[in-house]
Motif scaffolding. Structure first.
Motif, PDB file in Angstrom:
ATOM      1  N   LEU A 195       0.825  -1.216   0.000  1.00 53.57           N
ATOM      2  CA  LEU A 195       0.000   0.000   0.000  1.00 53.57           C
ATOM      3  C   LEU A 195       0.853   1.257   0.000  1.00 53.57           C
ATOM      4  CD1 LEU A 195      -2.970  -0.791   2.413  1.00 53.57           C
ATOM      5  CD2 LEU A 195      -3.084  -0.333  -0.042  1.00 53.57           C
ATOM      6  N   GLU A 196       1.983   1.215   0.733  1.00 51.74           N
ATOM      7  CA  GLU A 196       2.862   2.381   0.739  1.00 51.74           C
ATOM      8  C   GLU A 196       3.374   2.689  -0.669  1.00 51.74           C
ATOM      9  OE1 GLU A 196       2.990  -0.079   2.879  1.00 51.74           O
ATOM     10  OE2 GLU A 196       2.759   0.825   4.875  1.00 51.74           O
ATOM     11  N   GLU A 197       3.688   1.639  -1.413  1.00 51.48           N
ATOM     12  CA  GLU A 197       4.150   1.834  -2.789  1.00 51.48           C
ATOM     13  C   GLU A 197       3.006   2.282  -3.695  1.00 51.48           C
ATOM     14  OE1 GLU A 197       5.826  -1.980  -3.563  1.00 51.48           O
ATOM     15  OE2 GLU A 197       7.722  -1.540  -2.534  1.00 51.48           O
ATOM     16  N   VAL A 198       1.796   1.790  -3.450  1.00 52.62           N
ATOM     17  CA  VAL A 198       0.623   2.264  -4.197  1.00 52.62           C
ATOM     18  C   VAL A 198       0.441   3.758  -3.960  1.00 52.62           C
ATOM     19  CG1 VAL A 198      -1.895   2.146  -4.362  1.00 52.62           C
ATOM     20  CG2 VAL A 198      -0.559   0.039  -4.231  1.00 52.62           C
ATOM     21  N   TRP A 199       0.554   4.149  -2.716  1.00 53.87           N
ATOM     22  CA  TRP A 199       0.413   5.567  -2.352  1.00 53.87           C
ATOM     23  C   TRP A 199       1.398   6.419  -3.154  1.00 53.87           C
ATOM     24  CZ3 TRP A 199       3.663   9.160   0.054  1.00 53.87           C
ATOM     25  CH2 TRP A 199       3.039  10.336   0.485  1.00 53.87           C
ATOM     26  N   LYS A 200       2.623   5.968  -3.301  1.00 55.46           N
ATOM     27  CA  LYS A 200       3.643   6.717  -4.047  1.00 55.46           C
ATOM     28  C   LYS A 200       3.364   6.691  -5.550  1.00 55.46           C
ATOM     29  CE  LYS A 200       7.400   5.913  -0.734  1.00 55.46           C
ATOM     30  NZ  LYS A 200       8.705   5.234  -0.501  1.00 55.46           N
ATOM     31  N   ASN A 201       2.986   5.527  -6.059  1.00 52.95           N
ATOM     32  CA  ASN A 201       2.817   5.376  -7.513  1.00 52.95           C
ATOM     33  C   ASN A 201       1.631   6.150  -8.075  1.00 52.95           C
ATOM     34  OD1 ASN A 201       5.038   3.746  -7.644  1.00 52.95           O
ATOM     35  ND2 ASN A 201       3.952   1.903  -8.313  1.00 52.95           N
ATOM     36  N   PHE A 202       0.666   6.483  -7.212  1.00 51.29           N
ATOM     37  CA  PHE A 202      -0.512   7.200  -7.693  1.00 51.29           C
ATOM     38  C   PHE A 202      -0.529   8.656  -7.244  1.00 51.29           C
ATOM     39  CE2 PHE A 202      -1.658   2.831  -8.367  1.00 51.29           C
ATOM     40  CZ  PHE A 202      -2.340   2.886  -9.568  1.00 51.29           C
ATOM     41  N   ASP A 203       0.646   9.180  -6.952  1.00 49.51           N
ATOM     42  CA  ASP A 203       0.767  10.621  -6.717  1.00 49.51           C
ATOM     43  C   ASP A 203       0.316  11.332  -7.992  1.00 49.51           C
ATOM     44  OD1 ASP A 203       1.577  13.270  -6.492  1.00 49.51           O
ATOM     45  OD2 ASP A 203       3.517  12.779  -5.608  1.00 49.51           O
ATOM     46  N   PRO A 204      -0.746  12.153  -7.920  1.00 47.32           N
ATOM     47  CA  PRO A 204      -1.287  12.750  -9.151  1.00 47.32           C
ATOM     48  C   PRO A 204      -0.360  13.752  -9.819  1.00 47.32           C
ATOM     49  CG  PRO A 204      -2.403  13.618  -7.211  1.00 47.32           C
ATOM     50  CD  PRO A 204      -1.543  12.492  -6.737  1.00 47.32           C
TER      51      PRO A 204
END
Length: 436
Positions: free
Chosen positions: A17-26
């Motif tokens: 989830l932490e990596e998801v949070w980073k990868n979907f930075d708009p």
């Protein structure tokens, strides 16, 4: 020009989830050559690319679309296209390079920005730097009344630029006489740019292509005034240079009565359609999972996550976040990033219904303050008709209303606002004020 020219962010598919949070930075700008890039084939963009590659004269084009719809990524891809690079020297600029608050942008500031960037890139002969500085100093001195300020502006080669930026904030207050004084000087500036373009061609055997991005941003009244000054009052200046130019344009200009930009120069870039027009009357439109738009947005997500099913054990939750995003890449990324954050704060390793529901409510609450007074009637008409209505422009800009097309061109309320708008409209019709 190479990919390193742009401020790209590398992405590795997310496992946590932490990596998801980073990868979907708009705010991320993805390299169109990366594995995570999802190509968006649209007839209008294909036509623009064809025009640039095959036209024998300079092309002047305006790319009209929502903020966050993927224009920047596609413009980067256009600049990096092999055939484009074989013919052109692409110069990619954003509004921030023009050295002014967005609301103060002017036609001559855009032209100054182009000239200064050509100099900064060492794309033209060094003497052009002096020409641009001399032009800028002349402009500053013409409109400066303070002798000490004039001396300071001329103290060194580019000292004038700070004063030039400061003067832009007063342009809206200029009288007719001041505008008449400026007009021939802007012609002098365009003549300099044309000579720079010719010098570039003599050096590189390539034509100049300037892409000006981010001009369409901002949804305040001041931004709307700026858009009017730039694209209406000074349209002739924007298309006068003798080299190819592509400008981004606010979404609402496409349907604006009396716009000066002709249809053959306007290239539309609607949001990605996730559901059929016939379902727009439903509060929760069913997604068309066989449509190209749905497949595109799913690919946008799947390419950034190693195992999407692990992060979204309930597939319908991802679909709900796609609805919340409204077919806009940036809004979709923001919704997923926020859902990941909420799940992380719960100590979870995947996204659940409560996270998605909270994202829905958060985005809805961002728009609720604007839904008052005359705006209620505008939203209600759009909801009922799916057509452009008087007063809809700021809501298209803020992405509370989104433009789609599939055969027909139509607009719709963002999904997160449908039930709320209908509730408010019913109360309004009954003479009851307020909302939840």
């Amino acid at each position: 020009m190479t990919a390193s020219y742009f401020d790209f962010t590398a992405i590795t598919p997310a496992d946590t989830l932490e990596e998801v949070w980073k990868n979907f930075d708009p705010t991320l700008i993805l390299d169109p050559e990366s594995e995570q890039y999802v190509p968006r084939a649209t007839p209008e963009l294909e036509k623009l690319a064809f025009q640039l590659k095959h036209a024998s004269r300079p092309v002047h084009a305006f790319l009209c679309g929502h903020r966050g719809s993927g224009k920047t990524t596609e413009l980067n891809r256009l600049c990096m296209d092999d055939a484009i690079q074989a013919k052109f020297f692409p110069l990619y600029l954003t509004a921030r390079e023009f050295g002014s608050e967005g609301t103060h942008l002017s036609h001559d500031a855009v032209m100054v920005g182009i000239g200064r960037e050509l100099v900064r890139k060492n794309a033209v002969a060094p003497e052009f730097a002096k020409e641009i500085d001399q032009w800028g100093l002349q402009i500053v001195e013409t409109f400066l009344k303070n002798e000490n300020a004039k001396a300071e502006a001329g103290a060194k080669a580019n000292a004038w630029f700070a004063f030039f930026k400061a003067q832009l904030s007063t342009r809206r207050e200029w009288k007719y006489e001041q505008k008449q004084i400026l007009a021939p000087k802007v012609q002098d500036l365009i003549a300099i740019l044309n000579r720079m373009a010719q010098d570039l061609k003599n050096r590189t055997k390539k034509e100049l292509l300037v892409v000006v991005d981010d001009l369409e941003k901002g949804d305040s009244d001041a931004h709307k005034d700026m858009h009017g000054r730039l694209f209406q009052e000074n349209y002739d200046t924007l298309v006068q240079p003798n080299f190819s130019l592509v400008y981004t344009l606010p979404i609402y200009f496409r349907a604006m009565a009396g716009r000066r930009i002709p249809s053959d120069e306007l290239y539309a870039f609607s949001a990605v359609r996730l559901y059929d027009k016939k379902y727009r009357t439903l509060a929760r439109p069913p997604l068309d999972d066989q449509s190209e738009g749905y497949k595109l947005m799913r690919a946008f997500v799947d390419k950034r996550i190693t195992n999407t099913a692990q992060i979204f054990p309930q597939d319908e939750l991802l679909d709900e976040l796609l609805r919340i995003g409204g077919g806009l890449f940036r809004e979709t990324a923001r919704a997923i990033m926020e859902a990941a954050y909420l799940a992380i704060m719960r100590g979870a390793d995947h996204i659940e219904e409560q996270d998605v529901t909270q994202v829905f409510n958060q985005v809805k609450k961002e728009y609720q303050p604007m839904i008052r007074g005359d705006a209620i009637a505008v939203f209600d008409k759009v909801d009922k008709t799916g057509r452009w209505e008087d007063g809809v422009e700021p809501f298209l800009q803020s992405r509370a209303v989104v433009e789609y097309e599939n055969g027909d061109l139509w607009i719709d309320l963002r999904y997160i606002l449908k039930a709320y708008i209908r509730s408010i409209s019913k109360q309004h019709e009954s003479g009851i004020s307020g909302g939840d």
